[in-house]
Design a protein around this motif. Structure first.
Motif, PDB file in Angstrom:
ATOM      1  N   VAL A 146       8.894   7.348  -1.643  1.00 43.37           N
ATOM      2  CA  VAL A 146      10.303   8.166  -1.613  1.00 43.37           C
ATOM      3  C   VAL A 146      11.235   8.286  -2.936  1.00 43.37           C
ATOM      4  CG1 VAL A 146      10.403   8.447   0.908  1.00 43.37           C
ATOM      5  CG2 VAL A 146      11.576   6.478  -0.241  1.00 43.37           C
ATOM      6  N   TYR A 198       0.776  -1.409   0.028  1.00 43.93           N
ATOM      7  CA  TYR A 198      -0.094  -0.042  -0.085  1.00 43.93           C
ATOM      8  C   TYR A 198       1.016   1.136  -0.157  1.00 43.93           C
ATOM      9  CZ  TYR A 198      -4.186  -2.633   1.324  1.00 43.93           C
ATOM     10  OH  TYR A 198      -5.191  -3.624   1.754  1.00 43.93           O
ATOM     11  N   PRO A 225       1.104   5.007   1.683  1.00 37.39           N
ATOM     12  CA  PRO A 225       0.386   5.786   3.049  1.00 37.39           C
ATOM     13  C   PRO A 225      -1.142   6.324   2.763  1.00 37.39           C
ATOM     14  CG  PRO A 225       2.580   6.584   2.318  1.00 37.39           C
ATOM     15  CD  PRO A 225       2.233   5.842   1.338  1.00 37.39           C
ATOM     16  N   VAL A 274       6.468   4.129   1.445  1.00 40.15           N
ATOM     17  CA  VAL A 274       6.175   5.638   1.176  1.00 40.15           C
ATOM     18  C   VAL A 274       6.978   5.731  -0.291  1.00 40.15           C
ATOM     19  CG1 VAL A 274       6.957   7.901   1.921  1.00 40.15           C
ATOM     20  CG2 VAL A 274       6.268   6.146   3.585  1.00 40.15           C
TER      21      VAL A 274
END
Lengths: 243, 243
Positions: free
Chosen positions: B139, B93, B95, B137
């Motif tokens: 990033v 997933y 966030p 996340v």
């Protein structure tokens, strides 16, 4: 797109915080930083040490400016990040709406600036008066303790989130095929056969509903083909060892 | 709602980071923390010093657990936060989608856990294998340097963002009335009168389009009543001083 999003640190104090802000930017692929009148001069060795590696390049390329008007002179639209309510009449955006506004303007060829204030005091009214609008992060009013790098991080995260759009959940099956329905059916058959032999379906009049529930159980599990093979193997070995 | 969202720090190392995680949680109104086998024992004075004040209460109430299974035993669904791809087959997933899933489950009466790994190494496969799903996340793959408190902060921010929903931009007029259309009309009249006297509308055949553009300019400005009074006053004073 990100070359037209400029994050400007206004009178930052600790070099470590400047470095942490550069890291937070680069975490989400942003690299245009400007610095206004940093307390400890420029370049700042502690900022460079904290940034380290790739984020150091963000600092190397950061523009140094004497005051806010100079730093935002070439921007078409400027946000001031501030937690406190001000006496100034100015539109207030959440990070979400601010990033949506910024993305629309950048897509139209504009350059957007975001001002971040000094660590202890935040932006002065004099700074805020030069911005088109305010960004306020919706923090807990009883505990609004965001630091500089965290404010930068949240804006960077919003940019990336909106850039990616509504990503679906990745089922996480890279390199692992999901089981087909016929494989699930055969797994159910195998269990039903072994459980029948073991006398599991008792009393007999409850058998059909017990079988129905078991079929339903297998069918709603997100098994891979490997999972199904593992379960067949387990079941064979357990029944074999009990003979 | 937030009592059914439990953030669990697995084998955290530095007390300062535990305190910073508590602060990040409380910034967005989250206060249910659990701690698994912290390196430096529990309670941790450095964590308490870093948290300070209200966030200290999050630490005071944090449950201490010997291992991950004990810490998540009463949870209905558990996410593991991890940046690295794993050999484990498990849904991944963002966030955003994780928080949407968590909110739906919490609304249905479930308790949702989120595991955060040790600072240097992150969660072990053994920890991740006990979670229902992974949160990653998005990033910058070339610079994925989120620390513990930042990962906690981003999840807390997502919870708050989704809880608030799509907030409109606040025009920032608290205590300041927007000008009415008749006030804008009269401001336009005042300027037109003074500019007419000053010979601004020249050559005469361009006058109508110049006036049209000026009316349009005033009409698209988000003036307050006070702004309009200020402009009337400025205009009166400038023309008076030039007599």
């Amino acid at each position: 797109m990100t070359e037209n999003l400029v994050f400007t640190l206004v009178r930052p104090q600790m070099g470590e915080n400047i470095g942490a802000a550069a890291r937070a930017m680069l975490n989400f692929g942003l690299d245009r930083m400007r610095v206004v009148d940093p307390r400890d001069g420029w370049p700042n060795p502690k900022a460079v040490a904290m940034a380290s590696g790739a984020a150091g390049a963000v600092l190397d390329r950061a523009g140094l400016f004497a005051d806010v008007p100079a730093a935002i002179g070439d921007c078409d639209f400027v946000f001031a990040t501030t937690a406190r309510s001000r006496e100034l009449t100015k539109p207030v955006y959440t990070p979400e709406t601010a990033v949506a506004e910024a993305r629309a303007r950048i897509a139209a060829g504009q350059r957007v600036g975001v001002l971040f204030g000094p660590e202890r005091t935040g932006l002065e009214n004099d700074d805020v008066s030069r911005a088109n609008a305010i960004i306020t992060v919706p923090v807990n009013p009883d505990f609004p303790s965001l630091n500089l790098a965290q404010a930068v991080l949240l804006l960077g995260y919003e940019m990336k989130r909106q850039e990616l759009g509504a990503l679906p959940v990745d089922p996480g099956l890279a390199g692992a095929d999901p089981a087909t329905r016929i494989e699930i059916e055969k797994l159910g058959d195998h269990f039903e056969e072994k459980l029948e032999t073991a006398g599991f379906f008792f009393p007999p009049d409850k058998g059909p509903s017990m079988k129905l529930n078991l079929r339903n159980l297998w069918s709603r599990m997100p098994f891979t083909r490997a999972d199904v093979q593992t379960l067949h193997g387990m079941l064979r070995q357990i029944t074999r060892s009990q003979r």
